[in-house]
Design an enzyme around this catalytic site. Structure first.
Site, short mmCIF file in Angstrom:
data_model
loop_
_atom_site.label_atom_id
_atom_site.label_comp_id
_atom_site.label_asym_id
_atom_site.label_seq_id
_atom_site.Cartn_x
_atom_site.Cartn_y
_atom_site.Cartn_z
N LYS A 171 38.87 61.18 38.11
CA LYS A 171 37.70 60.70 38.84
C LYS A 171 37.76 59.16 38.80
CE LYS A 171 33.57 59.93 40.55
NZ LYS A 171 33.68 58.43 40.55
N GLU A 246 37.09 53.79 25.85
CA GLU A 246 37.33 52.34 25.82
C GLU A 246 36.14 51.72 26.50
OE1 GLU A 246 37.90 48.84 27.17
OE2 GLU A 246 39.57 49.66 28.34
N CYS A 280 37.27 43.69 30.15
CA CYS A 280 36.54 44.03 28.93
C CYS A 280 37.02 43.25 27.72
CB CYS A 280 36.64 45.54 28.66
SG CYS A 280 38.33 46.15 28.71
N GLU A 377 27.55 40.92 27.60
CA GLU A 377 28.81 40.75 28.33
C GLU A 377 28.49 40.26 29.75
OE1 GLU A 377 32.92 43.33 28.74
OE2 GLU A 377 31.02 44.40 28.80
#
Length: 473
Positions: A171, A246, A280, A377
């Protein structure tokens, strides 16, 4: 290119409702793809489950040979894949080409690792028993991938899964499904048997719901936000899924007084502005010791002023657009909040004249821990810098976050560097290195940045079941 669903060796979904994929640089529609849902996800799982029996029965050498062929097919289509990635995601074309190679290298690496899935013989406590440890493929794997690295994040999951003997249902992110679809098309060209690799685009809740509830899916591998990762953990509990997650990061970079300033600036440039800061593991917080604080900012600012912002398909562009307008608004909010709380914009600090989804590469000085940008972030091309005095202070600031994916340390003192790294709660550390990622190394985080590791020989572990066998003779 098909731009359809691929289930059980067939391209399908022509009659489904379509959704558009936009070019973030221009706002134009690049293509449309089918909006799959529960029915299509179930069919993909069914196909992968059927194919697992025969695929898991192949030898490691057969799987390795097919993966090697797939690697070469990807490399042969490097330009096409890179252009597609730039158009749907926005990153500069040269970066996209680099990602294609990075993605292909995962396939090549795990082609070799397929032949290195070793069991064990354990010394027995009984002369009439022989004790062994076998390793077996876990089964059907559902891979849910992000938009920021649409090629590499897929092959980092597919490579070890296929090498281990697992089958895969994919996906991809709805913002960037085209690169994933093309990679599946190339896998078909390489000759993978039907049902081994399947892809479904569309509703995340419906498709993900099937993946999480169907007991035939034995493992979920996901890259994305911590918030979504927690949802997957809760929803996967009913069927006790094995999970690789992750998740989010908030990477600190510590620069000590004895650091080579040119090396440190090169490191933050490589980390902070790759993919427009939409990674990330990119540096989110820069902590510079007081004696070199101003000098570091001067050298850094000079380099940032040289960066060119624009459409990733244009020559010489270093910073492409952010993925969408919401991303631009979040970056702007962080910069504005920092200014309100006493920070100074050194370079950038807004959008270029053409606006759109662009944001100028930005440096902020005199940041502090009360600012949003130092707690959340940012996922954009902004580098906030905070001064520190003692190493103890720097370590405390760096660890003061629920995230623990990546961190960076710049010092020429081996003793100090070693002691700092030993106390940093992060899964990946770059020591005098702003780009530590490598296919042969384990990638993953501590704390709320995830579970498990991808890459390296460690990346194979989560796709295997360990079976202990005691043989009486």
């Amino acid at each position: 290119m098909q731009n359809l669903l691929f289930i059980d060796g067939n391209w399908t979904g022509e009659n489904l409702e379509k959704f558009p994929v936009y070019n973030p640089a221009t706002g134009d529609i690049v293509s449309e793809v089918p909006k799959g849902g529960k029915e299509e996800a179930f069919a993909a799982v069914e196909a992968a489950h059927r194919a697992f029996e025969s695929w898991s029965d192949t030898t490691a050498y057969e799987r390795a040979a097919l993966l090697k062929k797939y690697f070469h097919v990807i490399i042969d289509h490097e330009e096409e894949l890179a252009e597609l990635m730039t158009k749907e995601m926005g990153k500069p074309f040269t970066e996209a080409k680099g990602e294609v190679h990075y993605a292909a290298n995962y396939i090549e690496w795990y082609a070799e690792q397929a032949k290195r899935i070793y069991g064990e013989t354990i010394p027995s406590h009984d002369k009439n028993k022989r004790l062994q440890v076998w390793k077996k493929p876990i089964g059907v794997v559902a891979a849910i991938t992000p938009w920021n690295f649409p090629a590499a994040m897929l092959t980092r999951k597919m490579g070890p899964a296929l090498a281990a003997g697992c089958t895969v249902v994919i996906k991809p992110a709805s913002d960037t499904p085209l690169t994933a679809i093309k990679l599946v098309e190339l896998a078909e060209e390489a000759g993978f048997p039907k049902g081994v690799i399947n892809i479904v685009t569309g509703s995340s809740s419906e498709i993900g719901g099937v993946f999480l509830s169907d007991p035939r899916v034995k493992k979920i591998t996901f890259t994305g936000s911590t918030e979504v990762g927690k949802v997957l953990m809760r929803q996967g509990a009913d069927t006790v899924k094995k999970l690789s997650l992750e998740l989010g990061g908030h990477a600190p970079m510590i620069v000590l007084n004895d650091a080579n300033i040119e090396t440190a600036v090169q490191g933050v440039m490589a980390s902070k502005f790759r993919n427009g800061g939409q990674t990330c593991v990119c540096v989110n917080r820069v902590y510079v010791q007081s004696k070199i604080y101003e000098q570091f900012i001067d050298v850094f600012a000079a380099r940032v002023k040289e960066l060119k912002v624009g459409n990733g398909m244009e020559s010489g562009v270093n910073i492409g657009p952010l993925i969408n307008q919401a991303a631009v608004e979040k970056v702007a909010e962080h910069v504005q909040d920092a200014e309100k709380n006493g920070a100074t914009v050194v370079v950038g600090g807004g959008q270029p004249e053409e606006k759109g989804n662009y944001y100028l590469p930005t440096i902020i000085k005199d940041a502090n821990e009360n600012m949003l940008i130092m707690r959340e972030e940012t996922f954009g091309p902004v580098a906030p810098i905070q001064k520190f005095e003692s190493i103890e202070e720097a370590i405390k600031l760096a660890n003061d976050t629920p995230y623990g994916l990546a961190a960076y340390v710049f010092t020429e003192n081996i003793s100090q560097g070693t002691k700092i790294i030993e106390r940093l709660d992060y899964g990946i550390i770059g020591w005098n290195d702003g780009a530590p990622s490598a296919v042969q190394a384990p990638f993953g985080g501590m704390k709320e940045s995830g579970l498990g590791r991808e890459g390296g020989h460690q990346g194979m572990d989560d796709f295997l079941e360990i079976q202990y066998v005691s043989i009486g003779i």
